[in-house]
Design an enzyme around this catalytic site. Structure first.
Site, mmCIF file in Angstrom:
data_model
loop_
_atom_site.group_PDB
_atom_site.id
_atom_site.type_symbol
_atom_site.label_atom_id
_atom_site.label_comp_id
_atom_site.label_asym_id
_atom_site.label_seq_id
_atom_site.Cartn_x
_atom_site.Cartn_y
_atom_site.Cartn_z
ATOM 1 N N CYS A 50 0.808 -1.234 0.000
ATOM 2 C CA CYS A 50 0.000 0.000 0.000
ATOM 3 C C CYS A 50 0.835 1.275 0.000
ATOM 4 O O CYS A 50 0.291 2.371 -0.016
ATOM 5 C CB CYS A 50 -0.991 -0.008 1.159
ATOM 6 S SG CYS A 50 -2.244 -1.279 0.952
ATOM 7 N N HIS A 85 -13.044 9.642 -7.386
ATOM 8 C CA HIS A 85 -12.088 9.766 -8.477
ATOM 9 C C HIS A 85 -10.989 10.795 -8.194
ATOM 10 O O HIS A 85 -10.519 11.484 -9.103
ATOM 11 C CB HIS A 85 -12.802 10.034 -9.815
ATOM 12 C CG HIS A 85 -13.496 8.807 -10.326
ATOM 13 N ND1 HIS A 85 -14.726 8.406 -9.846
ATOM 14 C CD2 HIS A 85 -13.112 7.872 -11.225
ATOM 15 C CE1 HIS A 85 -15.073 7.282 -10.448
ATOM 16 N NE2 HIS A 85 -14.113 6.933 -11.283
ATOM 17 N N GLU A 133 -13.300 -0.661 2.786
ATOM 18 C CA GLU A 133 -12.222 -0.450 1.816
ATOM 19 C C GLU A 133 -12.174 -1.600 0.808
ATOM 20 O O GLU A 133 -11.931 -1.389 -0.378
ATOM 21 C CB GLU A 133 -10.902 -0.360 2.590
ATOM 22 C CG GLU A 133 -9.698 -0.070 1.751
ATOM 23 C CD GLU A 133 -8.445 0.118 2.579
ATOM 24 O OE1 GLU A 133 -8.312 1.168 3.234
ATOM 25 O OE2 GLU A 133 -7.602 -0.791 2.571
#
Length: 151
Positions: free
Chosen positions: A26, A76, A137
């Protein structure tokens, strides 16, 4: 005294992020299809002359708040902690027309849910409280915030 009701509305948005200094995958820029459940608590309106009679809050009103504060901002976008060297990458992406959000925290689900709780709470009508948030998530990973853990 009683008659408190919890109302929940669910939202989804796509957001990219990277965790600076993290010791796993990550640390790379990647994205999630987040699902956010927003639960508020209050008493249904008892004034039968009110157009919102019988409602704790109109789902449409709750939707407007969460869309303006969270979904429209994070959807986005790519989120970076502004206090890390990712700022250089963020600047490069912004220069190329990308939607970049610089926040003052590590953009984990845990820290995002804290940020969301503050933003949503400020916008709620006085007779309603934010009860909880659940930020999913992935299919199997989520962070939750509960008001009673934070009194």
């Amino acid at each position: 005294m009683g008659n408190n009701i919890r109302i929940t509305k669910q939202f989804s948005f796509e957001t990219g992020h990277a965790l600076y200094g993290y010791d796993g995958k990550c640390k790379n820029v990647h994205g999630h299809s987040y699902k956010l459940s927003v639960t508020v608590i209050g008493k249904p309106i008892t004034d039968n002359t009110n157009v919102k009679y019988g409602m704790v809050i109109d789902f449409g009103d709750l939707k407007k708040i969460v869309k303006e504060e969270i979904v429209n901002v994070f959807d986005h976008a790519t989120v970076f902690n502004k206090n890390t060297p990712h700022v250089e990458l963020a600047k490069e992406l912004q220069d190329r027309g990308h939607n970049v959000l610089l926040v003052d925290y590590q953009p984990t689900s845990e820290m995002m849910v804290l940020d969301f709780a503050k933003k949503i709470s400020k916008r709620l009508p006085k007779h309603i409280s934010l009860h909880s948030l659940k930020l999913q998530e992935t299919e199997s990973s989520f962070a939750e915030w509960f008001q009673y853990d934070n009194i």
